[in-house]
Design a protein around this motif. Sequence first.
Motif, PDB file in Angstrom:
ATOM      1  N   ALA A  85       0.703  -1.081  -0.048  1.00  0.00           N
ATOM      2  CA  ALA A  85       0.013   0.122  -0.016  1.00  0.00           C
ATOM      3  C   ALA A  85       0.831   1.120  -0.065  1.00  0.00           C
ATOM      4  O   ALA A  85       2.052   1.422   0.716  1.00  0.00           O
ATOM      5  CB  ALA A  85      -0.939   0.068   1.384  1.00  0.00           C
ATOM      6  N   ARG A  86       0.715   2.250  -0.796  1.00  0.00           N
ATOM      7  CA  ARG A  86       1.406   3.401  -0.774  1.00  0.00           C
ATOM      8  C   ARG A  86       0.334   4.693  -0.442  1.00  0.00           C
ATOM      9  O   ARG A  86      -0.829   4.652  -0.687  1.00  0.00           O
ATOM     10  CB  ARG A  86       1.776   3.563  -2.227  1.00  0.00           C
ATOM     11  CG  ARG A  86       3.030   2.639  -2.380  1.00  0.00           C
ATOM     12  CD  ARG A  86       4.113   2.585  -1.624  1.00  0.00           C
ATOM     13  NE  ARG A  86       4.784   3.964  -1.523  1.00  0.00           N
ATOM     14  CZ  ARG A  86       5.592   4.441  -2.626  1.00  0.00           C
ATOM     15  NH1 ARG A  86       6.436   3.579  -3.292  1.00  0.00           N
ATOM     16  NH2 ARG A  86       6.115   5.688  -2.387  1.00  0.00           N
ATOM     17  N   THR A  87       1.013   5.687  -0.083  1.00  0.00           N
ATOM     18  CA  THR A  87       0.257   7.046  -0.033  1.00  0.00           C
ATOM     19  C   THR A  87       0.130   7.598  -1.608  1.00  0.00           C
ATOM     20  O   THR A  87       1.249   7.909  -2.020  1.00  0.00           O
ATOM     21  CB  THR A  87       0.960   8.043   0.887  1.00  0.00           C
ATOM     22  OG1 THR A  87       0.722   7.410   2.195  1.00  0.00           O
ATOM     23  CG2 THR A  87       0.411   9.424   0.878  1.00  0.00           C
ATOM     24  N   HIS A  88      -1.131   7.762  -1.917  1.00  0.00           N
ATOM     25  CA  HIS A  88      -1.215   8.224  -3.384  1.00  0.00           C
ATOM     26  C   HIS A  88      -1.371   9.554  -3.507  1.00  0.00           C
ATOM     27  O   HIS A  88      -2.019  10.228  -2.782  1.00  0.00           O
ATOM     28  CB  HIS A  88      -2.242   7.455  -4.153  1.00  0.00           C
ATOM     29  CG  HIS A  88      -1.924   6.022  -4.355  1.00  0.00           C
ATOM     30  ND1 HIS A  88      -1.615   5.804  -5.602  1.00  0.00           N
ATOM     31  CD2 HIS A  88      -1.922   4.922  -3.664  1.00  0.00           C
ATOM     32  CE1 HIS A  88      -1.237   4.379  -5.651  1.00  0.00           C
ATOM     33  NE2 HIS A  88      -1.551   3.840  -4.457  1.00  0.00           N
ATOM     34  N   ASN A  89      -0.939  10.385  -4.579  1.00  0.00           N
ATOM     35  CA  ASN A  89      -0.957  11.738  -4.804  1.00  0.00           C
ATOM     36  C   ASN A  89      -1.998  11.979  -5.993  1.00  0.00           C
ATOM     37  O   ASN A  89      -2.474  12.954  -6.090  1.00  0.00           O
ATOM     38  CB  ASN A  89       0.461  12.492  -4.964  1.00  0.00           C
ATOM     39  CG  ASN A  89       1.182  12.234  -3.776  1.00  0.00           C
ATOM     40  OD1 ASN A  89       0.647  12.695  -2.744  1.00  0.00           O
ATOM     41  ND2 ASN A  89       2.362  11.989  -3.588  1.00  0.00           N
ATOM     42  N   GLY A  90      -1.873  11.072  -7.078  1.00  0.00           N
ATOM     43  CA  GLY A  90      -2.604  11.120  -8.230  1.00  0.00           C
ATOM     44  C   GLY A  90      -3.752  10.155  -8.352  1.00  0.00           C
ATOM     45  O   GLY A  90      -3.351   9.042  -8.006  1.00  0.00           O
ATOM     46  N   PHE A  91      -4.816  10.513  -8.740  1.00  0.00           N
ATOM     47  CA  PHE A  91      -5.914   9.580  -8.773  1.00  0.00           C
ATOM     48  C   PHE A  91      -6.734   9.742 -10.054  1.00  0.00           C
ATOM     49  O   PHE A  91      -6.544  10.612 -11.005  1.00  0.00           O
ATOM     50  CB  PHE A  91      -7.127   9.827  -7.860  1.00  0.00           C
ATOM     51  CG  PHE A  91      -6.455   9.798  -6.328  1.00  0.00           C
ATOM     52  CD1 PHE A  91      -6.660   8.526  -5.750  1.00  0.00           C
ATOM     53  CD2 PHE A  91      -5.994  10.929  -5.816  1.00  0.00           C
ATOM     54  CE1 PHE A  91      -6.063   8.482  -4.421  1.00  0.00           C
ATOM     55  CE2 PHE A  91      -5.573  10.783  -4.369  1.00  0.00           C
ATOM     56  CZ  PHE A  91      -5.653   9.448  -3.863  1.00  0.00           C
ATOM     57  N   LEU A  92      -7.025   8.479 -10.681  1.00  0.00           N
ATOM     58  CA  LEU A  92      -7.949   8.346 -11.804  1.00  0.00           C
ATOM     59  C   LEU A  92      -9.215   9.052 -11.899  1.00  0.00           C
ATOM     60  O   LEU A  92      -9.778   9.401 -10.710  1.00  0.00           O
ATOM     61  CB  LEU A  92      -8.288   6.838 -12.240  1.00  0.00           C
ATOM     62  CG  LEU A  92      -7.138   5.946 -12.389  1.00  0.00           C
ATOM     63  CD1 LEU A  92      -7.643   4.391 -12.279  1.00  0.00           C
ATOM     64  CD2 LEU A  92      -6.313   6.243 -13.483  1.00  0.00           C
ATOM     65  N   GLU A  93      -9.601   9.572 -12.962  1.00  0.00           N
ATOM     66  CA  GLU A  93     -11.008  10.229 -12.955  1.00  0.00           C
ATOM     67  C   GLU A  93     -11.943   9.575 -12.817  1.00  0.00           C
ATOM     68  O   GLU A  93     -12.775   9.189 -13.873  1.00  0.00           O
ATOM     69  CB  GLU A  93     -11.011  11.295 -14.245  1.00  0.00           C
ATOM     70  CG  GLU A  93      -9.954  12.526 -14.206  1.00  0.00           C
ATOM     71  CD  GLU A  93     -10.264  13.384 -15.311  1.00  0.00           C
ATOM     72  OE1 GLU A  93     -11.490  13.468 -15.818  1.00  0.00           O
ATOM     73  OE2 GLU A  93      -9.058  13.893 -15.726  1.00  0.00           O
ATOM     74  N   LYS A  94     -11.953   8.646 -11.914  1.00  0.00           N
ATOM     75  CA  LYS A  94     -13.173   7.489 -11.579  1.00  0.00           C
ATOM     76  C   LYS A  94     -13.767   7.772 -10.246  1.00  0.00           C
ATOM     77  O   LYS A  94     -13.131   7.969  -9.402  1.00  0.00           O
ATOM     78  CB  LYS A  94     -12.361   6.214 -11.731  1.00  0.00           C
ATOM     79  CG  LYS A  94     -13.398   5.012 -11.566  1.00  0.00           C
ATOM     80  CD  LYS A  94     -12.453   3.900 -11.763  1.00  0.00           C
ATOM     81  CE  LYS A  94     -13.386   2.545 -11.422  1.00  0.00           C
ATOM     82  NZ  LYS A  94     -12.601   1.249 -11.068  1.00  0.00           N
ATOM     83  N   PRO A  95     -15.137   8.194 -10.400  1.00  0.00           N
ATOM     84  CA  PRO A  95     -15.724   8.631  -9.327  1.00  0.00           C
ATOM     85  C   PRO A  95     -15.785   7.410  -8.053  1.00  0.00           C
ATOM     86  O   PRO A  95     -15.681   6.267  -8.339  1.00  0.00           O
ATOM     87  CB  PRO A  95     -17.198   9.002  -9.395  1.00  0.00           C
ATOM     88  CG  PRO A  95     -17.186   8.198 -10.846  1.00  0.00           C
ATOM     89  CD  PRO A  95     -16.140   8.011 -11.378  1.00  0.00           C
ATOM     90  N   VAL A  96     -16.112   8.158  -6.979  1.00  0.00           N
ATOM     91  CA  VAL A  96     -16.210   7.246  -5.698  1.00  0.00           C
ATOM     92  C   VAL A  96     -17.887   7.389  -5.291  1.00  0.00           C
ATOM     93  O   VAL A  96     -17.979   8.569  -5.195  1.00  0.00           O
ATOM     94  CB  VAL A  96     -15.238   7.558  -4.534  1.00  0.00           C
ATOM     95  CG1 VAL A  96     -15.604   6.707  -3.300  1.00  0.00           C
ATOM     96  CG2 VAL A  96     -13.659   7.113  -4.884  1.00  0.00           C
TER      97      VAL A  96
END
Lengths: 192, 192
Positions: B14-25
Amino acid sequence: MLDPKSLDVLFREARTHNGFLEKPVSDAQLRELYELLKWGPTTMNTQPMRVVFVRSREAKDKLAPALSAGNLEKTMKAPLVAIVAYDTRFYENLPRLYHNPAAINWYNKPPVAEINGFRNGSLQGAYLIIALRAVGLDCGAMSGFDNAKVDAAFFPDGRLKSNFLINIGYGTGKGLPPRNPRLSFEEVCTIL
Amino acid sequence: MLDPKSLDVLFREARTHNGFLEKPVSDAQLRELYELLKWGPTTMNTQPMRVVFVRSREAKDKLAPALSAGNLEKTMKAPLVAIVAYDTRFYENLPRLYHNPAAINWYNKPPVAEINGFRNGSLQGAYLIIALRAVGLDCGAMSGFDNAKVDAAFFPDGRLKSNFLINIGYGTGKGLPPRNPRLSFEEVCTIL
């Protein structure tokens, strides 16, 4: 998504145990545990948590006077008790833990150090609880004790501060009370 | 013992993410998330954590002035930001959360309330991080923001206090820095 059985073990069917089997927890298990929980994220990788695993009779006798009446007997009988503490001078390790050498200067001040040590030490205490379950152990976390007495007995130089305790072992599952209710999504969460 | 793949998802990879896909939650995912994390243990079942999931443009604009320069752009781009907070008057719920009706009287005092709200709100914040990973989401927790500004903007009546923030979504995995080192077992743990 983890499989349903794993979600049960970590969250849905996990209980706070008071009674444990007379089955020891080995040093190798504690190392395996640490090799998991160490990966949990902390602010700027500060990792302020420190843990004392209390297993011997002598060490337990040292802990006993600090325990609340309701926590005494079960803790004395548990195979192991973890004192979850944090290093108030955690920032001294920052130069080798974080890529920016200036980071130590952002945390080496009393209020910031105290807040971040307590916050991140608590986050790591929760990673410890989850990791215990993940490796097949049971636990019972407790806040019912005298922090000042534990600190005087185990951390006399004042650098470490106790946060909370965790009894560790293989739960008997006997005498567990009905589960306490949880707050609803609506009471806890807001979506804006 | 959980299977190795699950341990990787929760801890080891597991990593601390800075960038995310344009996929809603979705709201349904947030409810599913809460139905897991709510089972994490807290002192006397106090459950002080409160969460504001910031998703709309308006709510994000309200959050923006409180963010540190380094956290601004990634947070504005993340599908969702959680403000992890705690209820300073959590003890008011104790009569229905804990079997002993006297418990409210042990926590309704300023220093005890503050310490327990912060400690247990932080534990619950860690359960939230682990539960996000368990349901297949990625996250990036942050302490780099102005708590007083967030409190003024989102909790003007002073009852809730912000603790930390978590960006949430599906990480791109792009641009992740090398992993920061972790302290050794010997540096963190003592067995007595």
